[in-house]
Scaffold this active site. Structure first.
Site, short mmCIF file in Angstrom:
data_model
loop_
_atom_site.label_atom_id
_atom_site.label_comp_id
_atom_site.label_asym_id
_atom_site.label_seq_id
_atom_site.Cartn_x
_atom_site.Cartn_y
_atom_site.Cartn_z
N GLU A 1 -72.57 -48.40 -58.69
CA GLU A 1 -72.37 -47.73 -57.41
C GLU A 1 -73.63 -47.79 -56.55
O GLU A 1 -73.56 -47.73 -55.32
CB GLU A 1 -71.95 -46.27 -57.64
CG GLU A 1 -71.25 -45.64 -56.45
CD GLU A 1 -70.53 -44.35 -56.82
OE1 GLU A 1 -69.29 -44.37 -56.93
OE2 GLU A 1 -71.22 -43.33 -57.01
N HIS B 1 -67.66 -56.18 -82.88
CA HIS B 1 -66.37 -56.68 -83.37
C HIS B 1 -65.33 -56.76 -82.26
O HIS B 1 -64.13 -56.86 -82.53
CB HIS B 1 -65.87 -55.77 -84.50
CG HIS B 1 -66.77 -55.76 -85.70
ND1 HIS B 1 -66.61 -56.61 -86.76
CD2 HIS B 1 -67.87 -55.02 -85.97
CE1 HIS B 1 -67.55 -56.39 -87.65
NE2 HIS B 1 -68.34 -55.43 -87.20
N LYS C 1 -61.06 -44.06 -51.08
CA LYS C 1 -60.72 -42.63 -51.00
C LYS C 1 -59.92 -42.34 -49.74
O LYS C 1 -58.92 -41.60 -49.77
CB LYS C 1 -62.00 -41.80 -51.00
CG LYS C 1 -62.80 -41.84 -52.30
CD LYS C 1 -64.06 -40.99 -52.18
CE LYS C 1 -64.88 -41.01 -53.44
NZ LYS C 1 -66.12 -40.21 -53.31
#
Length: 446
Positions: free
Chosen positions: A281, A302, A414
């Site tokens: 950000e 893994h 937003k």
């Protein structure tokens, strides 16, 4: 052993670091100016003495509750989750008897309904965390949870609601004043991803019995020299945060567009998520930055380590280890012959060996790597790491010529979400939505 950065395999000599390393004087002057102007409270922490007293005053009241339900998202939640997982891990282990911290950091109707149905409201403190109170995910949950408190507790419900929000403005500040609820401030100019060592992260830490003062002391070990009035180019050039910043900027210049954060401190696994928001950000702007990739040792050996080792050569790595972790029980003295090499050794030695093997493999496969090697996994050490990474992020942004404190692209999503829900004052966004929805759909059943 003390906490240290190991630069052995950082490739510094192979990277174009000169133009960045030579800017220490310029950045020192900028840092001094912005600290003096109050624009970098993450670095100077001018709020700490006041907050320390507020936390002490709140401690007894926090002890009245068995549950805390934190309403917050992004930087209002990621730091608190890291602190919980690292220093109050009992909630994830058998036989836990409290306290419990629940973090409502998503639009998750299933979890929300479970909290409403199962949490005892008389033993629950709701902590609403948002600087503005305008974050719709958090504010929407606030409306539902406060209705639940009022319905279940009657006149006493306001004693079960605290705010961490702006000291003067915003919806949550208005609500705190209107209701007369306890509130603690988010300092001015302190963005969410830099806020963990303010009331945002430290109120949940105090509730869980975590050493808040130790966290801040660790951060100040790193940050106080950067906030010192006499900071000059030589002092900044010698600071580990600047060296990390110059390294990161040089990596991006050389085409290394992914930054792995590989942590080999199991209880600190959530630190990678905190770092990912901080780095992404802050630096992902104007076509610049590098993609943070959190990874947990040994689990991700893994899963994704094959890509790290043998995928595109565009990755660098911050590699976190700790030499003082508990060693746990020992392996049997006489295991099957095939496993004789572990006979009688402590279980924790396997983690150290796995970390060494992965670090060496990454280096052999040409991944530039800096190891953050800690002596102990204490709150003070966590504060040091968060201070180091936060300062390095700010300095990296300045070296790249971007503002590491804003997030303009995030704000568009937003606004579009609010427009989709019917929010007012979003005419441009609603027009964009109409155009987007008018596109011909190219769908395929599967």
């Amino acid at each position: 052993m003390s906490d240290a950065l190991d630069w052995t395999n950082a490739w510094e000599a192979k990277l174009p670091l000169g133009p960045h390393a030579g800017r220490a004087g310029e950045l020192a002057a900028r840092l001094a100016g912005e600290v003096k102007a109050g624009k970098l409270p993450f670095v100077s922490m001018p709020y700490w003495e006041s907050l320390k007293g507020e936390l002490a005053a709140a401690r007894a009241d926090l002890g009245r509750f068995e549950h805390m339900l934190l309403l917050g998202i992004g930087g209002s939640a990621l730091g608190a989750r890291f602190l919980q997982k690292a220093f109050a891990p009992g909630q994830d282990q058998p036989g836990h008897a409290g306290p419990w911290l629940w973090i409502a950091d998503n639009v998750d109707a299933i979890s929300l309904e479970a909290w409403l149905a199962k949490l005892p409201p008389e033993k629950t403190l709701v902590l609403a965390v948002s600087k503005s109170g305008g974050t719709i995910e958090t504010t929407g949950q606030y409306f539902i949870i406060t209705r639940w408190l009022e319905e279940r507790l009657g006149a006493a419900w306001k004693e079960h609601l605290w705010f961490v929000t702006d000291a003067e403005a915003g919806f949550f500040r208005q609500e705190a004043d209107r209701l007369g609820c306890r509130s603690l401030p988010v300092p001015e100019n302190l963005g969410g991803r830099y806020s963990v060592l303010s009331a945002v992260g430290l109120v949940p830490a105090e509730f869980l019995g975590i050493d808040s003062a130790g966290l801040v002391a660790g951060a100040k070990d790193i940050l106080d020299p950067l906030a010192a009035p006499g900071l000059d180019g030589a002092a900044l050039a010698a600071h580990p945060s600047f060296r990390l910043a110059a390294w990161a900027a040089g990596l991006m210049d050389a085409g290394f567009c992914e930054m792995i954060f590989f942590g080999y401190v199991p209880l600190w696994a959530s630190l990678g998520d905190w770092f990912a928001q901080l780095w992404a950000e802050s630096l992902g702007k104007s076509g610049k930055g590098s993609q943070p990739v959190p990874a947990v040792g040994v689990t991700d050996q893994h899963s994704v380590n094959q890509m790290f080792l043998d995928g595109p050569r565009n990755k660098a790595c911050l590699f976190l280890t700790c030499g003082g972790l508990p060693q746990g029980p020992r392996f049997p003295a006489s295991p099957p012959e095939k496993f004789a090499y572990i006979a009688g050794k402590p279980f924790g030695e396997l983690l150290s060996a796995e970390a060494f093997g992965t670090r060496m493999a990454l280096c052999k496969y040409g991944v530039p790597l800096v190891e953050i090697a800690l002596e102990r996994d204490t709150p003070r050490a966590a504060g040091k790491v968060m201070g180091l990474l936060g300062a390095a992020t700010i300095l990296t942004g300045w070296l790249l010529g971007i503002d590491p404190l804003d997030q303009p692209a995030v704000e568009l999503g937003k606004r579009l979400a609010q427009a989709r829900m019917g929010g007012s004052g979003l005419d441009r966004e609603k027009a964009d939505l109409d155009a987007f929805l008018a596109q011909a759909r190219d769908g395929q059943e599967f």
